[in-house]
Every structure is written in C-alpha cells, then in structure tokens.
Design a protein around this motif. Sequence first.
Motif, PDB file in Angstrom:
ATOM      1  N   PRO A  37      16.049 -23.230  18.388  1.00  0.00           N
ATOM      2  CA  PRO A  37      15.322 -23.472  17.291  1.00  0.00           C
ATOM      3  C   PRO A  37      14.219 -22.256  16.870  1.00  0.00           C
ATOM      4  O   PRO A  37      13.838 -22.590  15.582  1.00  0.00           O
ATOM      5  CB  PRO A  37      14.197 -24.413  18.209  1.00  0.00           C
ATOM      6  CG  PRO A  37      14.414 -24.132  19.557  1.00  0.00           C
ATOM      7  CD  PRO A  37      15.439 -23.609  19.858  1.00  0.00           C
ATOM      8  N   LYS A  58       9.413 -25.051  24.035  1.00  0.00           N
ATOM      9  CA  LYS A  58      10.337 -25.339  22.764  1.00  0.00           C
ATOM     10  C   LYS A  58      11.537 -26.002  22.906  1.00  0.00           C
ATOM     11  O   LYS A  58      12.070 -26.696  21.900  1.00  0.00           O
ATOM     12  CB  LYS A  58      10.562 -24.201  22.047  1.00  0.00           C
ATOM     13  CG  LYS A  58       9.242 -23.567  21.537  1.00  0.00           C
ATOM     14  CD  LYS A  58       9.286 -22.013  21.133  1.00  0.00           C
ATOM     15  CE  LYS A  58       8.258 -21.471  20.681  1.00  0.00           C
ATOM     16  NZ  LYS A  58       8.067 -20.196  21.044  1.00  0.00           N
ATOM     17  N   VAL A  59      12.256 -26.122  24.058  1.00  0.00           N
ATOM     18  CA  VAL A  59      13.321 -26.452  24.263  1.00  0.00           C
ATOM     19  C   VAL A  59      13.319 -27.368  25.677  1.00  0.00           C
ATOM     20  O   VAL A  59      12.610 -26.856  26.727  1.00  0.00           O
ATOM     21  CB  VAL A  59      14.540 -25.458  24.487  1.00  0.00           C
ATOM     22  CG1 VAL A  59      14.714 -24.939  23.040  1.00  0.00           C
ATOM     23  CG2 VAL A  59      14.519 -24.490  25.648  1.00  0.00           C
ATOM     24  N   ASP A  60      14.324 -28.390  26.115  1.00  0.00           N
ATOM     25  CA  ASP A  60      14.210 -28.990  27.377  1.00  0.00           C
ATOM     26  C   ASP A  60      15.298 -28.572  28.336  1.00  0.00           C
ATOM     27  O   ASP A  60      15.336 -28.359  29.372  1.00  0.00           O
ATOM     28  CB  ASP A  60      14.769 -30.357  27.046  1.00  0.00           C
ATOM     29  CG  ASP A  60      13.628 -31.127  26.177  1.00  0.00           C
ATOM     30  OD1 ASP A  60      12.489 -30.948  26.468  1.00  0.00           O
ATOM     31  OD2 ASP A  60      13.745 -32.018  25.155  1.00  0.00           O
ATOM     32  N   ARG A 109      16.789 -30.913  22.056  1.00  0.00           N
ATOM     33  CA  ARG A 109      15.784 -29.663  21.976  1.00  0.00           C
ATOM     34  C   ARG A 109      16.538 -28.690  22.898  1.00  0.00           C
ATOM     35  O   ARG A 109      16.305 -28.961  24.255  1.00  0.00           O
ATOM     36  CB  ARG A 109      14.482 -29.962  22.565  1.00  0.00           C
ATOM     37  CG  ARG A 109      13.543 -30.898  21.359  1.00  0.00           C
ATOM     38  CD  ARG A 109      12.346 -31.227  21.963  1.00  0.00           C
ATOM     39  NE  ARG A 109      12.000 -30.764  23.299  1.00  0.00           N
ATOM     40  CZ  ARG A 109      10.840 -29.963  23.511  1.00  0.00           C
ATOM     41  NH1 ARG A 109      10.145 -29.504  22.315  1.00  0.00           N
ATOM     42  NH2 ARG A 109      10.469 -29.578  24.471  1.00  0.00           N
TER      43      ARG A 109
END
Length: 117
Positions: A37, A58-60, A109
Amino acid sequence: MRLNEITFTDAKPVEGYGPGFFRIGGEVIVGGMLTGPTGTVAWAGYKDVAPLVALARKVDVLFIGTGADTAHIPAALRAQLEEAGLGLEVMSSPSAARTYNVLLSEGRRIALAVLPV
C-alpha cells in the motif's frame, strides 16, 4: 455469470518476473522488491528490516518470497516481524507473487517482499 472489474487500490499487482528482476506497474525492479500500500521500492533482503516493520499497522499479512525455492527466513527476522504485529507467509518468490496478486484483487491489506529467482 456476473463479471466484476478488479481494482487494485493504490497497490499494484506483480506483472512478471524473471532471473534477477520483477515487473510491477510497468516498472522493472532489479534485485529484491517490496511492494504494497505504500508503493514499490527495491528491497535489500533479510537484513533490510526497517521497511518491513514500517508496514506493521498498514497490512495484515506480509508475504516473503525466498527466491526460486522455499526456504526458512532468519529466526531473528521472523521474531522482529511477529513482534511488530505482522502476519507472515513465507514461500518461494513465484508463489508469493501469485498469492499476492490474488489477495490484492480481493482488496486485502497485504504486502510483498521478494528475493529474485
């Protein structure tokens, strides 16, 4: 049958790869690559931990591609990333790129850090 247009949000899918390079968003990245992202940048490998940790909220899931074959990542790196709250999936770089593209098309994400094949 109903067809839906795929939207990749701000992240771009991996368009291709070959010996020593990846192509994403029309740009060729020579060597390792990190994408997600926040954009796409060159990645220097397992010792380049800071940009991976920066993805924590910001991400999983972070997919790590280990090159042509699946291999273990260094235990210290795994510990740092898990401590930062990142979910990890380690696999060969081709598998990681394909999985990243599929989940990206679902709007997940995610991020991808890959070593060249």
